[in-house]
Design an enzyme around this catalytic site. Sequence first.
Site, mmCIF file in Angstrom:
data_model
loop_
_atom_site.group_PDB
_atom_site.id
_atom_site.type_symbol
_atom_site.label_atom_id
_atom_site.label_comp_id
_atom_site.label_asym_id
_atom_site.label_seq_id
_atom_site.Cartn_x
_atom_site.Cartn_y
_atom_site.Cartn_z
ATOM 1 N N GLN A 71 0.813 -1.214 0.000
ATOM 2 C CA GLN A 71 0.000 0.000 0.000
ATOM 3 C C GLN A 71 0.851 1.271 0.000
ATOM 4 O OE1 GLN A 71 -2.990 -1.663 3.240
ATOM 5 N NE2 GLN A 71 -3.923 0.020 2.146
ATOM 6 N N HIS A 72 0.180 2.361 -0.334
ATOM 7 C CA HIS A 72 0.662 3.738 -0.136
ATOM 8 C C HIS A 72 1.709 4.226 -1.137
ATOM 9 C CE1 HIS A 72 -1.356 3.079 3.628
ATOM 10 N NE2 HIS A 72 -0.379 2.368 4.145
ATOM 11 N N ASP A 227 -2.499 -4.952 0.304
ATOM 12 C CA ASP A 227 -2.034 -6.250 0.817
ATOM 13 C C ASP A 227 -2.789 -6.720 2.053
ATOM 14 O OD1 ASP A 227 -0.878 -4.269 2.385
ATOM 15 O OD2 ASP A 227 1.180 -4.929 2.065
#
Length: 467
Positions: A71-72, A227
């Site tokens: 992520q991110h 995830d």
Amino acid sequence: MTLVAGIDSSTQSCKVVICDADTGAVVRSGNAPHPPGTEVDPEHWWNALQASIGQAGGLDDVAAVSVGGQQHGMVCLDERGAVVRPALLWNDTRSGDASAELVTEFGGSSWWAAQIGVVPVASFTVTKIRWLADHEPRNADATAAVCLPHDYLTWRLGDSTDIAALRTDRSDASGTGYFAAATGEYRPDVLSAAMRGRSPALPRVLGPHDEAGRTLAGALLGPGAGDNAAAALGLGARVGDCVISLGTSGVVSAVGDTVPNDADGLVAGFADATGRYLPLVCTLNGAPVLAAVAAMLGVNFEEFSDLALSARAGAEGLVWVPYFDGERSPNLPDATGALHGVTGRNMLPANVARAAVEGLLASMRFCLDKIADQGIATERVMIVGGGVRSEAVRRIAPAVLGVPVVVPEPGEYVALGAARQAAWTLSGGDVPPTWATSQAVVYDAEPTPAVMDRYQDACRLILARDT
């Protein structure tokens, strides 16, 4: 047999599992490493994906594919779809000052919690966009679209090279800082402010089993997921379930129908991969705490576990506060670990080992309690990750957490969750397909609330010292 593929593109590697769409049985698999670092050219992800697919025997016979990803991360594309600069990953902390600026600019953490569901920290995409605008304005000018790692790979797998074909899902979008999980909408005002007035295109947000396109070979593309959401789907987590992942860090998440609103910023109001919510709390310290104490005691991991189990609950008053690398839950980045309650009678290897296990699990209990404070009840706890290889962790966890603990067999649950989503996209049903669950062992123990009480007392001393 109808086959589906699930992809886990993590920080460290890419894994592919090809499964029977009806049962979830893994037919074949492959994996390849990613380069280290906090700044990575996305082409490395693509190359690792191609290597993993090749190792898994290809996708020619696969009916649907979906991607779970870290992520991110910030992936910037120009108008032609070319990568503008290497992606900044979730663990790149150069945007720490930017996160503080953004919190202040929008009226404080309460505004962010209520309006967006998360309070910016350096890992979130919105802070990386602000850093880009301030430190690399030419690259910011060249950025026509911003997407996440899983969005990028889904797009590369598709049959369109137009950036207008970028797609994402609620779970991953909810970790950007400019998407509100509660409303299911982007906040263009936040994006533009973060980008100093620029307004790059964003991926279209799909529903949990919407089609994101097709591969060149004609396979359906699922929407993908972050995830943690993919892992929850792979584990079969349902409302009332909490998943604790004890890896390099600790991650505690719970499936629920309630929208979190934590002004302290500890509970991130993420979405899950089924249309619900996945409030999540992350710590900086996980299984390496146990490895560090084992090394100090001069024992291997198995011997360490035996030592911990040979001591009585409560370690005769010893308490480890496991802030070995600082901490983010609570937010004490400069804190250090501490051993409290030492006497001439209790300073024994077995007690030191037991206190380390109890301290690490108490930090997970802290996270679990923070989620409970948001009105999200936990009925079942599942623990996965490298830390659960320790028998001491498995047996002591239910005592510290105060509930029975389910330990699934080791598996690639992010990739399995992505594969299950692919099967869902293929079926078009209202709920994900029911797949055979993995073998799991349930551990139970008499609760030891005094352990948590002493841990909280020790934490208050550190909090008073470091704030």
